[in-house]
Design a protein around this motif. Sequence first.
Motif: not given
Length: 139
Positions: A112-139
């Motif tokens: 499975y893949t685990y993908i973190l996507t930032p909302n930008g380059i200015t603080a505070p940086i928030q990360w969005t978690k996606t990937g195939t592990c999310v659908a399988q419930g392992v991350c």
Amino acid sequence: MMNMNNKNQKGFTLIELMIVVAIIGILAAIALPAYQTYTQKSKFTEVVMATTAFKTAFEVSAQTGEFSALTDADAGTKGLPPAMSTATGRVASVNIADGVITATGTTEVGGYTYILTPNGITAPIQWTKTGTCVAQGVC
């Protein structure tokens, strides 16, 4: 002469034992898949933790002004670690491209893949978690 009606009986009847075995079978059928998901999730934690160095380096570089845009945030540049392409433990690879961190697990953890996507380059940086592990419930 002994009367059979006065004899004390001890132990379980066959029906009582069959009911207990049936209950144990039902509980095992429910518990085993939950346990397998739990163990896979605990193994996949190694893949999630492999992204920590990239995430921390990205946040430090962003706060020190290394990036003018997300497209500047690639592995091995501007304070970011190089991509990890050799399998280590349960981690097949980890890379950061345009600020997006992608970690892939080995076949032992389902690939499975685990993908973190930032909302930008200015603080505070928030990360969005996606990937195939999310659908399988392992991350």
